[in-house]
Every structure is written in structure tokens, then in C-alpha cells.
Scaffold this active site. Structure first.
Site, PDB file in Angstrom:
ATOM      1  CE1 TYR A 123       1.836   5.266  -4.845  1.00 21.35           C
ATOM      2  CE2 TYR A 123       2.129   5.750  -2.520  1.00 21.35           C
ATOM      3  CZ  TYR A 123       2.646   5.366  -3.741  1.00 21.35           C
ATOM      4  OH  TYR A 123       3.979   5.072  -3.842  1.00 21.35           O
ATOM      5  CG  ASP A 203      10.223   3.913 -19.862  1.00 22.30           C
ATOM      6  OD1 ASP A 203       9.724   5.029 -20.082  1.00 22.30           O
ATOM      7  OD2 ASP A 203      10.041   2.936 -20.610  1.00 22.30           O
TER       8      ASP A 203
END
Ligand code: NAI
Length: 330
Positions: A123, A203
Site C-alpha cells: 500500500y 494461507d
């Protein structure tokens, strides 16, 4: 009297801010709201969706309650939210995700605090078109920013009686960037012997969250994983209508719901004000108004327990009726 910046946003923003302001007023707490407009609606007159007056107001008042603001997709203006976080160095994004009564969810007893680093990672906005075939975004992780977000997470855990802070990365693949995040976390963790450390790959975390979310307490994550995982956690507790958030820095804090401006239901008296109300309750705690915060929270919980909800949660209350019932339960 507290003076607090109020950014009432656009889309459903003004409807839900009116609801929340009237609930706080009805609780008896007097707040001098410094109303600051921002977003798509002010671009025409002021040339930017985030005029300097908004930043200055927050710098001065130190605390803001913010309703959602529309960010046009694609090229054009930078997201007001990203810009605000950057300008004010609001480095910690805090998203408590806790089940509320009578809201149908897959699991009971979810109570997870997501602490997301808010200033760097993918970001940071460092992107370039390398050639016709290739675009590149650069992921930045620094020791300093990681150190302060990990400290924030552990301090939050200590202050709020939490037991564990789990660090979420993909350090097996991004050995340098996520590796630095994990290393820095490990060092900070050693200074908090009473909080259990834990490490997980992002994950695996996602799979565990949808199978057994009750095993998690406080999570600390780099920006991108934090963004995605906090929406997943919002889904665990009933969705965007009830997901609260806060952006906290050293000098100021902006409290805002996770959801956007919901243009599809704008002006229909259908929007759920709960996420903004929960953000405001957290804000009241932040400014030391614990008693009013508890009182408003109890009124909200009673309202939900009595079976009143807006249509996003399967109920049939309009925004204004829902607000009225909460006020009557204060
Ligand atoms: P959104 O969160 O606005 O809406 C997604 C879906 O959830 C819609 O169907 C909407 O009706 C529903 N929804 C959201 N909040 C609700 C509420 N309080 N009550 C009832 N239903 C609700 O996400 P979307 O459509 O992707 O984004 C719309 C705009 O909001 C975009 O311009 C986006 O950039 C902006 N946005 C702003 C944020 C902020 O100001 N913090 C955060 C997220 C998005």
C-alpha cells in the site's frame, strides 16, 4: 466538552452519521462536533476529495469519527482513506470482531482483534509500468514500522486482558520482507512474557479462521494480509453492517466502520448504522467516556436481543426505526 471532528462521508454516510450522532446525544453526552465534508461531493468546489481543512481539524481535535467516503475506481484521485492514514500517520488499524446477539453467523463466541499495519507494504503506492507487458508494485516492510505495530498489538493485549498475539506472514516465500516482519515480531514478543506468542502463515490462517475461529485472540499482520483477513473476520461476525474499525496514530485517531459508502442503498433509509455506532463506542472509550460507551453498547445489545435489525441482517427495521429503538433502550 469534547470537540470531535465528524466526517459524515457520502453515499449512506450522512444517514448513518445522523443516526449515531442522535444516539450519542440522547445518551446525555455532549459533544461539540466539528463537521467536515470530504469525498466525491467536495471535489467540484475544492478540487480535492480531502481538503487540508479536514486534516487540520483532525490534527487540532485529535479524534475523528468518520463515515465512509467513495473512492472512484481506476485513475484519478487517491483514496481519501489511504491519504488520511498517511497524512496523520495513523499506523495501526484496529478491527475488533466479536459476535453480537441474534445475528446469525456460522460460529458462536468469535472474539478476534485484528491489528493491521497501516502505512506500508504493497500500500506504499510504489508502482510503475515497466513495459507494455509488465506492471510492478513494490512491497516495503521496515523494521521501525513493524516494531511499532507489534508493540501496539502487545500493548493492546496487555491493556485488554488478552492472552495471545499471533503474527501472520508468508515468510516462507517472502523471506526478506515478511522475514523482517517476523523477526521484528519475535524480538518485541520477548518483552511481553505474559502474552503468548504464536506464528502462522497467512494461507493456513485463512483456512483455520473458516474452520475454527475460536482458537484466535489478537492477530498482527502487514497491511495487505491485514486488509483481507479483517474482511474475512467481518464475515465471521455477520458482515459489513456490524464491522467496526479504528485508525490510530501517536497523536490522533480516526474511528470508522469497515464498510464503504454502499451507493446501491443510498438514500433509502435501509443502511445499518451498527458498524459506525460500534466504532463510535470504541471512540468514546478512547476519549475516556467509558460510562457512556457502556450505556450505548448495552442499548444496542438490548435492541438486537429483542430481535430488531436492519434488512442487511434479515430484519425489517429502517435506519430511522432502528435508531429510535436504540434511543428508547438507553
Ligand atoms: P460497500 O461496503 O460500500 O458495499 C458492499 C455491500 O455491502 C453493498 O451491497 C452494500 O449495500 C452493503 N453494505 C455496506 N455497508 C452497509 C451498511 N452499513 N448497511 C447495509 N448494507 C451495507 O463496498 P463497495 O460497494 O465495494 O464500495 C463502495 C464505495 O465505498 C467505493 O467507492 C469504495 O472505494 C468506498 N469504500 C470506502 C471505505 C471507507 O470510506 N472507509 C471503505 C471501503 C470502501
Amino acid at each position: 466538552m469534547h470537540r470531535i471532528t465528524l466526517i459524515n462521508g457520502d453515499g449512506i454516510g450522512p444517514e448513518i452519521s445522523d443516526a449515531v450522532v442522535s444516539i450519542i446525544k440522547a445518551s446525555g453526552l455532549e459533544i461539540d462536533w466539528d463537521l467536515q465534508t470530504a469525498g466525491a461531493d467536495v471535489i467540484k468546489e475544492e478540487g480535492t476529495p480531502l481538503p487540508m481543512r479536514v486534516i487540520e481539524s483532525i490534527r487540532k481535535n485529535r479524534v475523528a469519527l468518520k463515515a465512509p467516503v467513495t473512492t472512484p475506481i481506476g485513475k484519478g484521485f487517491r483514496s481519501v482513506n489511504v491519504q488520511l492514514r498517511k497524512e496523520l500517520d495513523l499506523y495501526a488499524n484496529l478491527r475488533p470482531c466479536k459476535n453480537l446477539p441474534n445475528i446469525k453467523t456460522r460460529f458462536d463466541g468469535v472474539d478476534i482483534i485484528v491489528v493491521r499495519e497501516n502505512t506500508e507494504d504493497l500500500y506504499a503506492g510504489i508502482e510503475r509500468q515497466v513495459d507494455d507487458n509488465t506492471a510492478e508494485s513494490i512491497k516495503i516492510i521496515t523494521k521501525d514500522a513493524t516494531d511499532r505495530i507489534c508493540r501496539f498489538a502487545f500493548d493492546y493485549a496487555v491493556k485488554n486482558g488478552r492472552k495471545e498475539v499471533c503474527c501472520v506472514t508468508k515468510a516462507n516465500i517472502m523471506k526478506l520482507s515478511d522475514g523482517l516482519f517476523l523477526d521484528t515480531y519475535r524480538k518485541v514478543a520477548q518483552e511481553y512474557p505474559n502474552i503468548k506468542p504464536r506464528e502462522i502463515l497467512v494461507d493456513n490462517l485463512c483456512m483455520q479462521l473458516v474452520q475454527n475461529p475460536n482458537q484466535f485472540d489478537v492477530l498482527v499482520l502487514p497491511n495487505l494480509y491485514g486488509d483481507i483477513v479483517s474482511d474475512l473476520c467481518a464475515g465471521l461476525i455477520g458482515g459489513l453492517g456490524v464491522a467496526q474499525g479504528a485508525n490510530i496514530g501517536k497523536d490522533c485517531a480516526v474511528f470508522e466502520p469497515v464498510h464503504g459508502s454502499a451507493p446501491d442503498i443510498k438514500g433509502q433509509n435501509k443502511a445499518n448504522p451498527t458498524a459506525l455506532l460500534l466504532s463510535a463506542i470504541e471512540m468514546l472509550r478512547y476519549i475516556g467516556e467509558q460510562e457512556y460507551a457502556d450505556r450505548i453498547e448495552n442499548a444496542l445489545i438490548k435492541t438486537l436481543k429483542d430481535g430488531h435489525t436492519t434488512c442487511d441482517l434479515g430484519g425489517n427495521c429502517s435506519t430511522s426505526l432502528f435508531t429510535k429503538v436504540i434511543i428508547s433502550n438507553l
